[in-house]
Scaffold this motif. Structure first.
Motif, PDB file in Angstrom:
ATOM      1  N   LYS A 194       0.817  -1.210   0.000  1.00  0.00           N
ATOM      2  CA  LYS A 194       0.000   0.000   0.000  1.00  0.00           C
ATOM      3  C   LYS A 194       0.855   1.267   0.000  1.00  0.00           C
ATOM      4  CE  LYS A 194      -3.675  -2.123   2.787  1.00  0.00           C
ATOM      5  NZ  LYS A 194      -4.901  -2.350   2.047  1.00  0.00           N
ATOM      6  N   THR A 222      -4.859   9.491  -0.246  1.00  0.00           N
ATOM      7  CA  THR A 222      -5.300   9.827   1.113  1.00  0.00           C
ATOM      8  C   THR A 222      -4.130  10.415   1.896  1.00  0.00           C
ATOM      9  OG1 THR A 222      -6.388   7.696   0.915  1.00  0.00           O
ATOM     10  CG2 THR A 222      -6.753   8.898   2.950  1.00  0.00           C
ATOM     11  N   GLY A 263      -1.420  -5.389   3.878  1.00  0.00           N
ATOM     12  CA  GLY A 263      -2.768  -5.835   4.252  1.00  0.00           C
ATOM     13  C   GLY A 263      -3.697  -6.046   3.075  1.00  0.00           C
ATOM     14  N   GLY A 264      -4.787  -6.718   3.370  1.00  0.00           N
ATOM     15  CA  GLY A 264      -5.811  -6.944   2.367  1.00  0.00           C
ATOM     16  C   GLY A 264      -7.008  -7.583   3.024  1.00  0.00           C
ATOM     17  N   GLY A 265      -8.138  -7.526   2.320  1.00  0.00           N
ATOM     18  CA  GLY A 265      -9.338  -8.172   2.835  1.00  0.00           C
ATOM     19  C   GLY A 265      -9.795  -7.580   4.153  1.00  0.00           C
ATOM     20  N   GLY A 266      -9.477  -6.313   4.364  1.00  0.00           N
ATOM     21  CA  GLY A 266      -9.954  -5.645   5.575  1.00  0.00           C
ATOM     22  C   GLY A 266      -9.162  -6.011   6.815  1.00  0.00           C
ATOM     23  N   LYS A 267      -8.144  -6.848   6.672  1.00  0.00           N
ATOM     24  CA  LYS A 267      -7.366  -7.239   7.850  1.00  0.00           C
ATOM     25  C   LYS A 267      -6.166  -6.314   8.022  1.00  0.00           C
ATOM     26  CE  LYS A 267      -8.643 -12.029   7.634  1.00  0.00           C
ATOM     27  NZ  LYS A 267      -8.310 -13.184   6.830  1.00  0.00           N
ATOM     28  N   MET A 300      -5.961  -3.576  10.018  1.00  0.00           N
ATOM     29  CA  MET A 300      -6.286  -2.155  10.100  1.00  0.00           C
ATOM     30  C   MET A 300      -6.815  -1.825  11.482  1.00  0.00           C
ATOM     31  SD  MET A 300      -7.901  -0.794   6.615  1.00  0.00           S
ATOM     32  CE  MET A 300      -9.228  -1.907   6.537  1.00  0.00           C
ATOM     33  N   TYR A 351      -8.081   9.384   9.049  1.00  0.00           N
ATOM     34  CA  TYR A 351      -9.332   8.652   8.943  1.00  0.00           C
ATOM     35  C   TYR A 351     -10.367   9.583   8.338  1.00  0.00           C
ATOM     36  CZ  TYR A 351     -13.046   5.427   9.862  1.00  0.00           C
ATOM     37  OH  TYR A 351     -14.095   4.559   9.687  1.00  0.00           O
ATOM     38  N   PRO A 379     -16.869   8.182   5.260  1.00  0.00           N
ATOM     39  CA  PRO A 379     -16.191   7.678   4.066  1.00  0.00           C
ATOM     40  C   PRO A 379     -17.073   6.788   3.209  1.00  0.00           C
ATOM     41  CG  PRO A 379     -15.462   6.458   5.997  1.00  0.00           C
ATOM     42  CD  PRO A 379     -16.451   7.472   6.486  1.00  0.00           C
ATOM     43  N   HIS A 408     -16.636   4.027   0.035  1.00  0.00           N
ATOM     44  CA  HIS A 408     -15.681   3.237  -0.745  1.00  0.00           C
ATOM     45  C   HIS A 408     -16.196   3.203  -2.180  1.00  0.00           C
ATOM     46  CE1 HIS A 408     -13.004  -0.412  -1.412  1.00  0.00           C
ATOM     47  NE2 HIS A 408     -13.763  -0.360  -2.481  1.00  0.00           N
ATOM     48  N   GLN A 430     -20.070  -1.940   4.555  1.00  0.00           N
ATOM     49  CA  GLN A 430     -19.030  -2.834   5.040  1.00  0.00           C
ATOM     50  C   GLN A 430     -19.234  -3.112   6.514  1.00  0.00           C
ATOM     51  OE1 GLN A 430     -15.305  -0.846   4.339  1.00  0.00           O
ATOM     52  NE2 GLN A 430     -15.497  -0.983   2.114  1.00  0.00           N
ATOM     53  N   ILE A 474     -11.299   6.345  -1.711  1.00  0.00           N
ATOM     54  CA  ILE A 474     -12.127   6.658  -0.569  1.00  0.00           C
ATOM     55  C   ILE A 474     -12.622   8.079  -0.768  1.00  0.00           C
ATOM     56  CG2 ILE A 474     -10.175   7.386   0.878  1.00  0.00           C
ATOM     57  CD1 ILE A 474     -11.806   5.939   3.169  1.00  0.00           C
ATOM     58  N   MET A 520      -6.821   4.832  -2.765  1.00  0.00           N
ATOM     59  CA  MET A 520      -6.531   4.019  -1.586  1.00  0.00           C
ATOM     60  C   MET A 520      -5.581   2.894  -1.964  1.00  0.00           C
ATOM     61  SD  MET A 520      -9.510   3.109   1.131  1.00  0.00           S
ATOM     62  CE  MET A 520     -10.452   2.282  -0.104  1.00  0.00           C
ATOM     63  N   THR A 566     -19.292   3.958   4.963  1.00  0.00           N
ATOM     64  CA  THR A 566     -18.744   2.707   5.507  1.00  0.00           C
ATOM     65  C   THR A 566     -19.101   2.501   6.975  1.00  0.00           C
ATOM     66  OG1 THR A 566     -16.635   3.685   6.146  1.00  0.00           O
ATOM     67  CG2 THR A 566     -16.787   2.813   3.921  1.00  0.00           C
TER      68      THR A 566
HETATM   69  P1  ADP Z   1      -7.949  -3.825   2.319  1.00  0.00           P
HETATM   70  O1  ADP Z   1      -6.773  -3.912   1.399  1.00  0.00           O
HETATM   71  O2  ADP Z   1      -7.758  -4.648   3.547  1.00  0.00           O
HETATM   72  O3  ADP Z   1      -9.255  -4.059   1.646  1.00  0.00           O
HETATM   73  P2  ADP Z   1      -8.300  -0.965   2.154  1.00  0.00           P
HETATM   74  O4  ADP Z   1      -7.132  -0.078   2.218  1.00  0.00           O
HETATM   75  O5  ADP Z   1      -8.870  -1.246   0.807  1.00  0.00           O
HETATM   76  O6  ADP Z   1      -7.935  -2.342   2.876  1.00  0.00           O
HETATM   77  O7  ADP Z   1      -9.437  -0.425   3.092  1.00  0.00           O
HETATM   78  C1  ADP Z   1     -10.601  -1.189   3.373  1.00  0.00           C
HETATM   79  C2  ADP Z   1     -11.709  -0.309   3.891  1.00  0.00           C
HETATM   80  O8  ADP Z   1     -11.305   0.422   5.048  1.00  0.00           O
HETATM   81  C3  ADP Z   1     -12.158   0.756   2.925  1.00  0.00           C
HETATM   82  O9  ADP Z   1     -13.101   0.269   2.039  1.00  0.00           O
HETATM   83  C4  ADP Z   1     -12.737   1.798   3.851  1.00  0.00           C
HETATM   84  O10 ADP Z   1     -14.016   1.431   4.258  1.00  0.00           O
HETATM   85  C5  ADP Z   1     -11.870   1.723   5.063  1.00  0.00           C
HETATM   86  N1  ADP Z   1     -10.803   2.725   4.996  1.00  0.00           N
HETATM   87  C6  ADP Z   1      -9.602   2.584   4.408  1.00  0.00           C
HETATM   88  N2  ADP Z   1      -8.868   3.698   4.519  1.00  0.00           N
HETATM   89  C7  ADP Z   1      -9.613   4.577   5.216  1.00  0.00           C
HETATM   90  C8  ADP Z   1      -9.406   5.924   5.689  1.00  0.00           C
HETATM   91  N3  ADP Z   1      -8.264   6.583   5.478  1.00  0.00           N
HETATM   92  N4  ADP Z   1     -10.407   6.518   6.372  1.00  0.00           N
HETATM   93  C9  ADP Z   1     -11.563   5.870   6.616  1.00  0.00           C
HETATM   94  N5  ADP Z   1     -11.814   4.622   6.221  1.00  0.00           N
HETATM   95  C10 ADP Z   1     -10.857   3.961   5.529  1.00  0.00           C
END
Ligand code: ADP
Length: 630
Positions: A116, A131, A162-166, A168, A202, A206, A208, A232, A277, A292, A441
């Motif tokens: 990332k 961002t 990271g990926g898949g929401g993990k 974070m 943050y 937000p 997506h 989400q 985002i 993002m 989100t």
């Molecule tokens: P992943 O690779 O795990 O999917 P992302 O970077 O795509 O991670 O982020 C997943 C989700 O997290 C986004 O869809 C959004 O909802 C939230 N998110 C990510 N970055 C931000 C941010 N800077 N502020 C608020 N929410 C965020």
């Protein structure tokens, strides 16, 4: 075009790819683990090769074994699907080195977008808005903390791999930073083998928004408009749609142009998704959308784009991989109608969305909408892989038409005995803000329990099920109306002369919806001793049994049991400690996620059975908290 293709994946996406390959006359080769020996994707393919034991890291993640399978079976190309090896540049390289066609972007593009922080830096150079945040190499906790302070809270700590929401963590205040950083690094190291993080502002309210892009080997890059994946839960997509609600021409122009610019910056070939985002606190604006990350593969939610553009994205992937130019030019790609996708999972919303595993004895999925599924009735959801059952994709002339169609389809579908998120999906679609297109989100978290199908059974639903039994149930007849004994427990008299008994429907996690809900009830007999009712998308099965003494109270006592098998990674208390309600007692890591277990009430820790590092089974006793005397 090549004439044979190996699909290095499983489940719905493998089935989906096989479908298109077959329509193009391409011979398909599936690969499978032990657990998947008889899986739907194996049945669907022309031939299948066993590649190893059930755990993915011993089968679907073993690149060399998959390449051997391709060479053995005479496949000319490999499609990785999503997840697994799809974004591993070295795997792509090995495929190409073995003389096979890689259905995906060039390994260099995957690499450029893989982390990332590097991807953001690259995009910044290419003039794509990113961002605001810190993405430096200096990972000293004090430095990270200082950067977070400078950005201003709330911030988001993200694993660069990271990926898949993990990986974070949202941090609301400076005081919470250190703990969140540690936890994020731990999860990142365990899940991605890389504990580097970046810090982002943050974004409030937000949304997506992501853009589907496509490139070919002839220098063409197009976009196929945007998708909105704002609905989400814990950063994981639940419902996706195309186009984005409330999207105006200027913002669409800005994001789609930025997406094409991003794809061009890495000379992108094949299907990709640029995720943005948007700060939607005052609607969408062209200057409030930031890059993002890029996903260098086909996306789970690609069907909504297929629905509104009429393009088969897998067909395009295969054509591009074969060296053909993109089938359409930008001005030939037009949006028609609106599509919404819901991800049906084997999980239990009422128990913190715990994944469920087991066999799908009953599985009917509505024929009203497109279904992308990797299982059929009689198959099982195993603990080894993602517990997704199917994607349901509705396409209507308007957003409202698609929304209602999808709700109907959920009501029309039935899964048993596995617990699913079907009723939860229905409630998400029925939510007033979602219906009005006011998505962001945070919607699901804000609604909290309101989207979890009601705990208390409703009279209307109970009566509908009773009516089924009134006709005849193994010689028993129900007399009178259903009666509520207490929360979650319904019953009525059953007669089979000369006997009379009370039939009880004990809720457990299979409870009925709210009686105020006037949506139509559908019911069907399942097996000999139970009745199934679907109300507001939620399927329930009620099994008959004679009254028996209630087992000793378990909900009210302070025995903390492991909700699933996992590993204890932190213990915060010792025997004899005073704890207050909600206080964290320990952290369990399961399914690559961290689950904090908290004290159910104020009291004292009287037993501690868990040690850091211990592997525990489901329902293993971890801690006992004794409540304060009144
Ligand atoms: P992943 O690779 O795990 O999917 P992302 O970077 O795509 O991670 O982020 C997943 C989700 O997290 C986004 O869809 C959004 O909802 C939230 N998110 C990510 N970055 C931000 C941010 N800077 N502020 C608020 N929410 C965020």
């Amino acid at each position: 075009m090549f004439s044979s293709l190996l699909i290095a994946n499983r489940g719905e996406i493998a089935c989906r790819i096989i479908r298109t390959a077959r329509s193009l006359g391409i011979r398909t080769v599936a690969v499978h683990s032990d657990a998947d020996a008889r899986a739907a994707h194996v049945r669907a393919a022309d031939m299948a090769v066993h590649i190893g034991p059930s755990p993915a890291r011993e089968s679907y993640l073993v690149g060399q074994r998959i390449i051997e399978a391709a060479l053995q079976s005479g496949a000319e190309a490999i499609h990785p699907g999503y997840g697994f090896l799809s974004e591993i540049a070295d795997f792509a390289r090995a495929v190409i080195a073995a003389g096979l066609i890689w259905v995906g972007p060039r390994p260099e593009s995957i690499e450029a977008m893989g982390l990332k922080d590097a991807a953001k830096a690259l995009m910044q150079q290419a003039g794509v808005p990113v961002t605001p945040g810190y993405m430096g190499a200096d990972q000293d906790p004090a430095r990270l903390r200082a950067e977070a302070d400078a950005i201003g809270y709330p911030v988001l700590i993200k694993a660069v791999a990271g990926g898949g929401g993990k990986g974070m963590r949202k941090v609301d205040a400076a005081a919470d930073f250190a703990e969140a950083l540690q936890s994020c690094q731990r999860e990142a190291a365990a899940s991605f083998g890389n504990d580097q993080v970046l810090i982002e502002k943050y974004i409030l309210s937000p949304r997506h928004i992501e853009v589907q892009v496509f490139g070919d080997a002839h220098g063409n890059v197009v976009h196929l408009y945007e998708r909105d994946c704002s609905l989400q839960r814990r950063h994981q997509k639940v419902i996706e749609e195309a186009p984005a609600p409330g999207m105006d021409a200027a913002t669409r122009q800005a994001v789609c142009a930025a997406a094409v610019q991003a794809a061009r910056a890495v000379s992108y070939q094949g299907a990709g998704t640029i995720e943005f985002i948007a700060d939607a606190s005052e609607g969408l604006h062209p200057d409030r959308v930031w890059f993002m990350e890029m996903n260098t593969r086909l996306q789970v939610e690609h069907p909504v784009t297929e629905a509104v553009t009429g393009v088969d994205l897998v067909e395009w992937q295969l054509r591009v991989a074969a060296g053909e130019p993109l089938p359409l030019a930008q001005d030939e790609i037009v949006l028609a109608g609106h599509a919404i996708e819901a991800r049906l999972y084997a999980e239990d919303p009422a128990r913190g969305f715990l994944p469920a595993t087991g066999s799908l004895d009953q599985l009917w999925l509505s024929a009203r909408v497109r279904i992308d599924s990797g299982v059929e009735q009689g198959d099982a959801i195993s603990p080894f892989y993602d517990p997704m059952i199917a994607k349901l994709i509705a396409h209507g002339a308007s957003r409202e038409e698609a929304r209602l169609q999808l709700m109907e389809a959920l009501d029309d579908s039935f899964v048993a005995p596995l617990t699913t998120n079907k009723g939860f999906l229905y409630e998400c679609l029925a939510d007033a803000d979602f219906a009005a297109g006011r998505v962001d989100t945070g919607l699901i978290a804000r609604q909290g329990d309101a989207l979890i199908p009601a705990e208390a059974p409703g009279q209307a639903a109970a009566d509908a099920a009773a009516a089924r039994l009134r006709r005849d149930w193994l010689g028993w007849h129900a007399s009178g109306q259903a009666r509520a004994f207490r929360q979650g427990l319904f019953g009525f008299r059953l007669n089979r002369a000369p006997e009379e008994r009370i039939a009880l429907w004990s809720g457990g996690h299979m409870v009925l919806g709210d009686s105020a809900a006037a949506s139509p009830l559908r019911s069907d007999m399942v097996g000999a001793d139970s009745v199934a009712v679907t109300e507001r998308g939620q399927g329930r099965i009620f099994t008959f049994h004679a009254p028996r003494p209630r087992p000793g109270s378990s909900a009210g006592d302070g025995a903390i049991l492991a909700p699933m098998p996992g590993k204890v990674i932190a213990v915060d208390v010792a025997e004899g400690d005073r704890v207050s309600k909600g206080q964290r007692l320990l952290v369990l890591e399961a399914m690559k996620m961290e689950h904090a277990m908290a004290a159910p009430f104020d009291g004292t820790v009287t037993r501690l059975e868990a040690a850091t590092g211990a592997q525990v089974q489901v329902e293993a006793l971890l801690i006992v908290v004794e409540a304060d005397k009144e």
